[in-house]
Design an enzyme around this catalytic site. Structure first.
Site, PDB file in Angstrom:
ATOM      1  N   LYS A 103       0.820  -1.212   0.000  1.00  0.00           N
ATOM      2  CA  LYS A 103       0.000   0.000   0.000  1.00  0.00           C
ATOM      3  C   LYS A 103       0.853   1.262   0.000  1.00  0.00           C
ATOM      4  O   LYS A 103       1.998   1.264   0.443  1.00  0.00           O
ATOM      5  CB  LYS A 103      -1.000  -0.031   1.153  1.00  0.00           C
ATOM      6  CG  LYS A 103      -2.143  -1.018   0.821  1.00  0.00           C
ATOM      7  CD  LYS A 103      -3.315  -0.986   1.753  1.00  0.00           C
ATOM      8  CE  LYS A 103      -4.382  -1.950   1.198  1.00  0.00           C
ATOM      9  NZ  LYS A 103      -5.489  -2.160   2.128  1.00  0.00           N
ATOM     10  N   ARG A 153      -3.807 -10.310   4.515  1.00  0.00           N
ATOM     11  CA  ARG A 153      -4.101 -10.297   3.082  1.00  0.00           C
ATOM     12  C   ARG A 153      -2.857  -9.795   2.347  1.00  0.00           C
ATOM     13  O   ARG A 153      -2.381  -8.703   2.620  1.00  0.00           O
ATOM     14  CB  ARG A 153      -5.291  -9.367   2.838  1.00  0.00           C
ATOM     15  CG  ARG A 153      -5.733  -9.256   1.394  1.00  0.00           C
ATOM     16  CD  ARG A 153      -6.945  -8.336   1.289  1.00  0.00           C
ATOM     17  NE  ARG A 153      -7.405  -8.173  -0.077  1.00  0.00           N
ATOM     18  CZ  ARG A 153      -6.903  -7.300  -0.940  1.00  0.00           C
ATOM     19  NH1 ARG A 153      -5.920  -6.507  -0.586  1.00  0.00           N
ATOM     20  NH2 ARG A 153      -7.384  -7.224  -2.169  1.00  0.00           N
TER      21      ARG A 153
HETATM   22  C1  7PJ Z   1      -8.178  -4.510   1.207  1.00  0.00           C
HETATM   23  C2  7PJ Z   1      -9.202  -5.261   0.643  1.00  0.00           C
HETATM   24  C3  7PJ Z   1      -7.982  -4.566   2.627  1.00  0.00           C
HETATM   25  C4  7PJ Z   1      -9.812  -6.130   2.687  1.00  0.00           C
HETATM   26  C5  7PJ Z   1      -8.210  -4.131  -0.902  1.00  0.00           C
HETATM   27  C6  7PJ Z   1      -5.198  -3.005  -2.183  1.00  0.00           C
HETATM   28  C7  7PJ Z   1      -6.520  -2.379  -2.281  1.00  0.00           C
HETATM   29  N1  7PJ Z   1     -10.011  -6.069   1.365  1.00  0.00           N
HETATM   30  N2  7PJ Z   1      -9.207  -5.015  -0.688  1.00  0.00           N
HETATM   31  N3  7PJ Z   1      -8.829  -5.395   3.312  1.00  0.00           N
HETATM   32  N4  7PJ Z   1      -7.550  -3.823   0.224  1.00  0.00           N
HETATM   33  N5  7PJ Z   1     -10.600  -6.901   3.436  1.00  0.00           N
HETATM   34  O1  7PJ Z   1      -5.042  -4.205  -2.093  1.00  0.00           O
HETATM   35  O2  7PJ Z   1      -4.226  -2.186  -2.215  1.00  0.00           O
HETATM   36  O3  7PJ Z   1      -7.125  -3.913   3.238  1.00  0.00           O
HETATM   37  S1  7PJ Z   1      -7.877  -3.510  -2.496  1.00  0.00           S
END
Ligand code: 7PJ
Length: 282
Positions: free
Chosen positions: A223, A257
């Protein structure tokens, strides 16, 4: 603590669950068309499972700050073949990263077991009704604003307290729609309507969310706040992402994640080995 996601069940404490990210977005450098795009995403997902991913998160719509929304039909065209193939070939639960209840419903029909709902700040209740009806796992993520507006002027008096109040409120609303607490995972939504300082405050304050007694998911992978703090383009953000993930695991996160499954799994497993001895000898 138990986390239920359709036919899957996870019991904590247990090794941190790794959620590998599969983005199904058109590749502007290839004219291979839709089959190539889906095939590549499926191979990528299977590769992550081989590297130790416990969950595969499939998304077809970019939610980067300022990104445009795509139509429901386009989102479904991108994700359904990938979810169908992965659900048939991988033994791990598939989650659908979508803000749209209709997309989530079709994804669950195609074999997904978890709704990754980055728009739990919405007014409507369809997503919770869908989770209640299907027994799917449900990631309840905090976001201030929408992906189109969230980066403009994030504002909090106390970001940790406000995210926690949001969790309490949405857990209550989901429950009143028939969602069991055991289906829910909480996520503070790093980068979603937060400044660099807000993200750091959330990471520093993760232990506070333990009072909700639900597993905590953290998504920091590559990020932009990491680049702003320690420099570098997207690929240079991997070490910083792993540092945040290790911190999160030491501060109560149960799911991470990540785009970089192999490296993150090794870092987190190492920390868990030390943690085990530290707790034993304490
Ligand atoms: C997240 C997401 C997160 C959850 C994205 C990226 C943006 N879902 N989807 N948590 N981020 N639950 O991956 O930079 O932080 S998309």
């Amino acid at each position: 603590m138990i986390f239920r996601a359709a036919r899957f069940r996870f019991e904590f404490p247990r090794p941190t669950l790794m959620m590998g990210i599969v983005n199904v977005t058109p590749d502007s450098f290839s004219d291979g068309g839709q089959f190539l795009e889906a095939d590549r995403a499926v191979e990528h997902g299977l590769q992550m499972v081989a590297e130790g991913a416990d969950i595969i998160d499939v998304g077809g719509e970019s939610t980067r700050p300022g990104a445009e929304m795509i139509s429901e039909a386009e989102e479904l065209r991108r994700i359904l073949p990938v979810i169908e193939a992965l659900a048939g070939r991988a033994q791990v639960p598939i989650s659908i990263d979508s803000q749209k209840p209709t997309v989530a419903r079709e994804a669950l029909r195609a074999g997904a077991s978890i709704i990754n709902d980055i728009a739990a700040n919405r007014a409507g209740t369809e997503m919770w009704e869908l989770a209640a009806e299907t027994g799917a796992g449900y990631v309840l993520m905090h976001m201030q604003g929408t992906p189109q507006t969230m980066h403009l002027a994030p504002k909090y008096d106390d970001v940790v307290a406000e995210v926690d109040a949001f969790f309490e409120d949405r857990l209550g609303r989901a429950e009143s729609c028939g969602v069991s607490r055991e289906q829910v995972v909480l996520d503070p939504g790093i980068g979603f309507g937060k400044t660099v300082q807000h993200n750091l405050q959330l990471l520093a304050g993760l232990l506070r969310f333990r009072i909700r007694q639900r597993p905590l998911l953290l998504g920091v992978s590559r990020k932009s706040f990491i680049g702003k703090l320690v420099g570098g383009e997207v690929h240079d953000r991997v070490p910083g992402s792993i540092a945040c993930s290790v911190w999160a695991v030491l501060n109560g996160a149960q799911l991470i994640r990540t785009h970089d499954v192999a490296a993150t799994v090794r870092a987190v497993r190492m920390i868990e080995e030390i943690q085990r001895v530290s707790e034993r000898d304490a």
